[in-house]
Design an enzyme around this catalytic site. Structure first.
Site, short mmCIF file in Angstrom:
data_model
loop_
_atom_site.label_atom_id
_atom_site.label_comp_id
_atom_site.label_asym_id
_atom_site.label_seq_id
_atom_site.Cartn_x
_atom_site.Cartn_y
_atom_site.Cartn_z
N ASP A 180 127.99 32.27 82.76
CA ASP A 180 127.15 32.66 81.64
C ASP A 180 125.82 33.18 82.15
OD1 ASP A 180 126.53 32.82 78.86
OD2 ASP A 180 125.15 31.18 79.20
N GLU A 206 139.02 52.75 41.19
CA GLU A 206 140.37 52.23 41.34
C GLU A 206 140.70 51.13 40.35
OE1 GLU A 206 141.32 50.10 44.90
OE2 GLU A 206 143.41 50.74 44.85
N ASP A 207 139.73 50.30 40.05
CA ASP A 207 140.04 49.07 39.33
C ASP A 207 139.61 49.04 37.87
OD1 ASP A 207 141.30 47.79 41.54
OD2 ASP A 207 139.33 47.52 42.44
N HIS A 232 132.09 51.10 44.65
CA HIS A 232 133.26 51.50 45.42
C HIS A 232 134.59 51.08 44.81
CE1 HIS A 232 133.08 47.39 47.04
NE2 HIS A 232 134.35 47.57 47.36
MN MN Z 1 136.02 46.20 47.78
#
Ligand code: MN
Length: 475
Positions: free
Chosen positions: A254, A70-71, A66
């Protein structure tokens, strides 16, 4: 789940997954995050989150990759050639979302984010799954960011991502996202509360043991297989309860909770029968989500009973299959044979129904009945998502025009429309809408539908209303 276990369970895709791991390693191992972890370690963790939720191999591989587009210097073309269009679409979708969600403050910004998320997921809902898994891992890795940013990311997770996980029925992930965000937002309160909750659980263990014992005595003679599980605590939801009721933890009532999981629906009702005979059901707490599933496919019987010794307990009864759906949401229904072309279509159909249903449910003021009626027919086409000027989402078949939109908003708006603006610009009535358009309909008191509109409208709803109007007025 370790990725290796996932690969063992999915031997058909062993090669593809191992290839993707190597590819991610080669391209991401030298990139470091602020925490010192490499991008590869992050990618692996995201893929493991997805594997644990039992997603299909395409989603798991998309998780591994993922960050790649982009990187790194890798081009879209090379990526597409290597991994194909499905994975490329998902990875691109996730990359786009990153840009939108990095800045975020006020309500308008938030609506904008939700809008983008929905558009991205309309292409392939798995974009959202990867994004959620990505966020989950990022939350564990925030401490080296500036305090302001940690706060922003955690708040955004609580405001947007956890509700999405909830809508999709991935309750397990929802609780994780909330608790991790809460931990980041208020570490002291978080640790205080988790200690108190853990302590209370220890205190209550013998009460639960007693209840299980009583249940067993009554159910065992039926000779059916079942298992009893305690309900995991969602720390953030307990905190919310304290806030809402404005009470300290000690005063929060509770109610003990447990789940009975069995093989068949028939067993569920048999167990319910026994339970209601041996205890006193609390009026109005019984809900049968088996007969009436939630729109995200959640099914279970819910009932609150008072046991013979006076202890109140919330019981959920469900089959193994329903339990899977409750933990993994629609991810649990992903296990179609993904090699067969025909099943891909069924899968897409299922996805759209449940996703659209939850989008509709989300929009509180939406007139969803009318929409759902036409949904089945319209799902044969591709869907687009467009917005009213106020930001409400409308879903239409691809190729729909401003007139279709007008009738989706309201019959009167359709009947009285004489012009339209899309993204602030005047357009003709037969203008074809696109994903993400903001549509404003201009109406006039004396305006009325024209027969000509029948030549370009796309939705059955608009068509029948135009015909009806002309019938009525001609008489
Ligand atoms: Mn990420």
């Amino acid at each position: 789940m370790e990725l290796t276990k996932y690969i063992e369970a999915n031997p058909l895709h062993k090669q593809q997954i191992t290839d993707a791991v190597l590819y991610a390693e080669n391209n991401l191992k030298n990139l470091k995050r602020l925490s010192g972890r490499t991008y590869f370690q992050h990618a692996l963790a995201v893929a493991e989150n997805l594997a644990e939720l039992n997603f299909d191999y395409v989603t798991v591989i998309s998780g591994l990759l993922h960050d790649v587009l982009e990187d790194t210097q890798i081009t879209r073309e090379d990526f597409l050639t290597k991994f194909g269009s499905e994975i490329t679409t998902i990875v691109e979708g996730v990359t786009k979302l990153k840009k939108y969600t990095s800045v975020m403050s006020d309500d308008a910004r938030r609506n904008e984010n939700i809008r983008k998320l929905i558009i991205a997921s309309a292409k392939d809902i798995r974009v959202i799954f990867v994004k959620l898994a990505d966020r989950m891992d990022n939350l564990t890795d925030l401490k080296f960011l500036p305090a302001e940013k940690i706060k922003k990311i955690s708040q955004e997770t609580i405001d947007i991502y956890a509700p999405i996980a909830h809508r999709l029925g991935i309750y397990k992930l929802k609780a994780h996202l909330e608790d991790f965000s809460f931990m980041n937002l208020n570490p002291q309160l978080f640790s205080e509360l988790s200690k108190k909750i853990a302590f209370r659980e220890i205190e209550q263990q013998h009460i639960l043991d007693d209840i299980v014992e009583t249940l067993k005595k009554n159910i065992d003679p039926l000779n059916i297989q079942y298992r009893i599980k305690s309900r995991p605590k969602n720390i953030y939801s307990i905190f919310r309860k304290m806030e809402k009721q404005n009470k300290p933890f000690e005063e929060i009532q509770d109610i003990l909770g447990m789940r009975i999981i069995t093989a068949t629906v028939e067993n569920c009702y048999s167990i319910l029968g026994i339970l209601h005979t041996m205890s006193s059901p609390v009026p109005e707490t019984f809900t049968d989500y088996i007969a009436n599933p939630k729109s995200n496919m959640y099914q279970s019987i819910h009932t609150t009973v008072i046991m013979p010794d006076g202890v109140t307990v919330e019981v959920q009864i469900r089959t193994e299959e329903m339990h899977k759906t409750a933990s993994y949401g629609i991810a649990a229904h992903w296990k179609y044979k993904d090699t067969e072309k025909s099943s891909v279509k069924i899968r897409a159909f299922d996805e759209k129904i449940s996703w659209l249903a939850s989008v509709i449910e989300w929009q509180e003021n939406n007139n969803s009945n009318e929409f759902l009626a036409g949904l089945k027919a319209e799902l044969e086409f591709d869907q687009i998502f467009v917005f009213t000027p106020k930001g409400d989402i409308k879903s239409l078949p691809a190729g729909s025009t401003t007139v279709d939109f007008a009738y989706t908003v309201h019959t009167d708006i359709g009947n009285r429309c004489h012009g339209a603006k899309v993204n602030g610009k005047m357009v003709s009535l037969k203008y074809e809408l696109h994903n993400g358009d903001i549509v404003e309909i201009l109406t006039g008191k004396t305006a009325h539908p024209s027969q000509d509109w029948l030549k370009f409208v796309k939705t059955p709803t608009a068509r029948s209303k135009i015909k009806n109007y002309n019938k009525i007025t001609k008489v």
